[in-house]
Design an enzyme around this catalytic site. Structure first.
Site, PDB file in Angstrom:
ATOM      1  N   HIS A 176       0.845  -1.208   0.000  1.00 27.29           N
ATOM      2  CA  HIS A 176       0.000   0.000   0.000  1.00 27.29           C
ATOM      3  C   HIS A 176       0.877   1.254   0.000  1.00 27.29           C
ATOM      4  O   HIS A 176       0.671   2.167  -0.796  1.00 27.29           O
ATOM      5  CB  HIS A 176      -0.914  -0.009   1.234  1.00 27.29           C
ATOM      6  CG  HIS A 176      -1.752   1.218   1.411  1.00 27.29           C
ATOM      7  ND1 HIS A 176      -3.101   1.250   1.117  1.00 27.29           N
ATOM      8  CD2 HIS A 176      -1.446   2.471   1.827  1.00 27.29           C
ATOM      9  CE1 HIS A 176      -3.574   2.467   1.349  1.00 27.29           C
ATOM     10  NE2 HIS A 176      -2.589   3.229   1.797  1.00 27.29           N
ATOM     11  N   GLU A 177       1.864   1.274   0.886  1.00 29.72           N
ATOM     12  CA  GLU A 177       2.737   2.462   0.976  1.00 29.72           C
ATOM     13  C   GLU A 177       3.588   2.609  -0.290  1.00 29.72           C
ATOM     14  O   GLU A 177       3.788   3.724  -0.780  1.00 29.72           O
ATOM     15  CB  GLU A 177       3.617   2.388   2.229  1.00 29.72           C
ATOM     16  CG  GLU A 177       2.841   2.510   3.542  1.00 29.72           C
ATOM     17  CD  GLU A 177       1.936   3.740   3.606  1.00 29.72           C
ATOM     18  OE1 GLU A 177       2.329   4.814   3.128  1.00 29.72           O
ATOM     19  OE2 GLU A 177       0.805   3.619   4.119  1.00 29.72           O
ATOM     20  N   HIS A 180       1.686   4.255  -3.048  1.00 27.76           N
ATOM     21  CA  HIS A 180       1.572   5.720  -2.975  1.00 27.76           C
ATOM     22  C   HIS A 180       2.675   6.376  -3.806  1.00 27.76           C
ATOM     23  O   HIS A 180       2.484   7.423  -4.411  1.00 27.76           O
ATOM     24  CB  HIS A 180       1.645   6.207  -1.531  1.00 27.76           C
ATOM     25  CG  HIS A 180       0.319   6.145  -0.832  1.00 27.76           C
ATOM     26  ND1 HIS A 180      -0.808   6.756  -1.337  1.00 27.76           N
ATOM     27  CD2 HIS A 180      -0.053   5.563   0.330  1.00 27.76           C
ATOM     28  CE1 HIS A 180      -1.823   6.536  -0.510  1.00 27.76           C
ATOM     29  NE2 HIS A 180      -1.399   5.809   0.499  1.00 27.76           N
ATOM     30  N   TYR A 191      -3.746  15.005  -2.726  1.00 30.88           N
ATOM     31  CA  TYR A 191      -4.156  14.208  -1.568  1.00 30.88           C
ATOM     32  C   TYR A 191      -5.262  14.871  -0.768  1.00 30.88           C
ATOM     33  O   TYR A 191      -5.114  15.180   0.414  1.00 30.88           O
ATOM     34  CB  TYR A 191      -2.940  13.902  -0.697  1.00 30.88           C
ATOM     35  CG  TYR A 191      -3.139  12.694   0.194  1.00 30.88           C
ATOM     36  CD1 TYR A 191      -3.299  11.427  -0.359  1.00 30.88           C
ATOM     37  CD2 TYR A 191      -3.185  12.817   1.561  1.00 30.88           C
ATOM     38  CE1 TYR A 191      -3.498  10.323   0.435  1.00 30.88           C
ATOM     39  CE2 TYR A 191      -3.385  11.712   2.375  1.00 30.88           C
ATOM     40  CZ  TYR A 191      -3.546  10.467   1.800  1.00 30.88           C
ATOM     41  OH  TYR A 191      -3.736   9.354   2.593  1.00 30.88           O
ATOM     42  N   GLU A 200      -5.767   7.009  -2.314  1.00 25.97           N
ATOM     43  CA  GLU A 200      -5.877   5.947  -1.311  1.00 25.97           C
ATOM     44  C   GLU A 200      -6.363   4.646  -1.938  1.00 25.97           C
ATOM     45  O   GLU A 200      -5.867   3.559  -1.637  1.00 25.97           O
ATOM     46  CB  GLU A 200      -6.836   6.373  -0.190  1.00 25.97           C
ATOM     47  CG  GLU A 200      -6.161   7.114   0.938  1.00 25.97           C
ATOM     48  CD  GLU A 200      -5.003   6.319   1.522  1.00 25.97           C
ATOM     49  OE1 GLU A 200      -5.138   5.098   1.716  1.00 25.97           O
ATOM     50  OE2 GLU A 200      -3.951   6.915   1.769  1.00 25.97           O
ATOM     51  N   ASP A 270     -10.148  14.082   7.667  1.00 25.15           N
ATOM     52  CA  ASP A 270      -9.508  13.118   6.764  1.00 25.15           C
ATOM     53  C   ASP A 270      -9.220  13.719   5.387  1.00 25.15           C
ATOM     54  O   ASP A 270      -9.423  13.080   4.365  1.00 25.15           O
ATOM     55  CB  ASP A 270     -10.390  11.859   6.634  1.00 25.15           C
ATOM     56  CG  ASP A 270      -9.677  10.709   5.917  1.00 25.15           C
ATOM     57  OD1 ASP A 270      -8.437  10.614   6.039  1.00 25.15           O
ATOM     58  OD2 ASP A 270     -10.368   9.936   5.229  1.00 25.15           O
ATOM     59  N   HIS A 275      -9.608   8.574   3.149  1.00 27.09           N
ATOM     60  CA  HIS A 275      -9.662   7.168   3.575  1.00 27.09           C
ATOM     61  C   HIS A 275     -11.101   6.712   3.769  1.00 27.09           C
ATOM     62  O   HIS A 275     -11.341   5.594   4.214  1.00 27.09           O
ATOM     63  CB  HIS A 275      -8.922   6.964   4.899  1.00 27.09           C
ATOM     64  CG  HIS A 275      -7.458   7.223   4.847  1.00 27.09           C
ATOM     65  ND1 HIS A 275      -6.917   8.469   5.084  1.00 27.09           N
ATOM     66  CD2 HIS A 275      -6.414   6.394   4.584  1.00 27.09           C
ATOM     67  CE1 HIS A 275      -5.595   8.385   4.991  1.00 27.09           C
ATOM     68  NE2 HIS A 275      -5.266   7.159   4.676  1.00 27.09           N
TER      69      HIS A 275
END
Ligand SMILES: [Zn+2]
Length: 357
Positions: A176-177, A180, A191, A200, A270, A275
């Site tokens: 996931h990271e 990005h 973002y 995301e 958020d 998210h």
């Protein structure tokens, strides 16, 4: 340009946990704030050029990504102690070996399935900092700084608090990271708001696809959970998110799974729901995968990704995914039913697109 600075555990959720009296969440918020302040100071004082661990675009080489796993030894330092470099034998620390292995699995998957040479398609090296901070309940990617023209290129993983969260060095969190970074290098999705939710979403797409590939699962047999191996015994849920059933992963899970329930949020919540509203495209990806398989769906999404611009909305993104589906089907790179599968998925989650579906 907004940099991706939020962690795997969203700030709003950490704030919620802190309000409930979770000390580790408070501490993590503070540590994340310190990192931001440190970066701000560096901008002001101009010490950035002498800081270690950064690459400059001008010096980038097209090559083979090497993995470097550093141990922060529970401090807030990056690149403190190299514990395993590319090609080195296993380290005594199991977490270091997992980080090395999961980074390798992600690099191999994106090379073989997405035809991508590391995260920037130019063989970018991978720098992981594990055992970061104390009771640090997060993981994040510190990416590019457009204004400064600097690539920090660091990924950071905490060990968790042992109660709500365990180590963040798990396959889907790592992937996931790393995803990005792919987004940052391919379309710079801003973002915040819908473009942030797409940012995301894509990280969850890649995280799920790699997890299924390594575990030998299919779209039908996978659980489609995100962060299920990171949540601890006191979390009170099975994961952080569910792509199959958004909103059901834990008691605080507030993800919608249909456009009718899209949440209009302010930036302070958020970052406009990055998210939260990602549940809607996540469900569309899950549904598409049921028809054409997860690897094909991931290939389609990734092929469409560079065509998005930084402020893309859900509608714009899915218009592009649809036209990309048509092209790749015509080229026989995807199954004949791909366009129909995406159309059906878009209808099911209520996203409106320009072309008639
Ligand atoms: Zn993320």
């Amino acid at each position: 340009m907004t940099q991706h600075r939020d962690g795997f555990i969203p700030e709003y959720l950490l704030e919620q946990l802190a309000k409930e009296g979770q000390e580790e969440a408070k501490k993590t918020l503070k540590q994340m704030k310190n990192i931001k302040e440190k970066q701000q100071d560096e901008k002001k004082t101009g010490v950035r050029a002498s800081q270690p661990g950064r690459i400059n675009h001008a010096n980038e080489v097209t090559g083979q990504a090497a993995r470097y796993i550093y141990d922060s030894e529970h401090t807030d330092e990056f690149k403190r102690k190299l514990v395993r470099g590319e090609g080195a034998p296993p380290a005594p620390d199991d977490t270091a070996n997992k980080a090395y292995e999961y980074a390798g699995a992600t690099l191999t998957y994106i090379k073989e399935k997405l035809k991508l040479n590391s995260l920037d398609n130019r063989g970018l090296d991978i720098n992981f900092n594990i055992h970061y901070g104390t009771d640090f309940v997060n993981a994040f990617w510190l990416g590019k700084d457009e204004e400064q023209g600097v690539v920090y290129n660091q990924m950071v993983f905490g060990d968790g608090d042992g109660r709500n969260f365990l180590s963040f060095v798990t396959l889907d969190v790592v992937a996931h990271e790393m995803a990005h970074a792919i987004t940052e290098f391919s379309n710079h999705l801003e973002y915040e708001f819908q473009s942030g939710a797409l940012n995301e979403h894509f990280s969850d797409v890649i995280g799920s696809a790699i997890k299924q590939h390594i575990k030998g699962q299919t779209a039908q047999t996978a659980d489609w959970l995100i962060g299920d191996e990171t949540v601890g015994p006191e979390w009170g849920g099975v994961a952080l998110r569910s792509m199959k059933a958004p909103g059901t992963a834990h008691p605080r899970d507030n993800q919608p799974d249909h456009w009718d329930n899209f949440r209009e949020l302010s930036l302070s919540m958020d970052r406009g729901g990055v998210h939260i509203n990602s549940g809607i495209p996540n469900k569309a990806f899950y549904l598409t995968s049921q028809e054409i398989g997860t690897d094909n769906a991931a290939f389609l999404w990734h092929s469409a990704w560079p065509k998005l611009d930084e402020n893309s909305t859900f509608s714009q993104a899915f218009d592009i995914i649809l036209s990309t589906a048509q092209q790749l089907t015509n080229n026989r790179q995807l199954p004949a039913n791909t366009f129909e599968a995406v159309k059906k998925a878009i209808q099911a989650v209520g996203i409106k697109v320009l072309q008639p579906v």
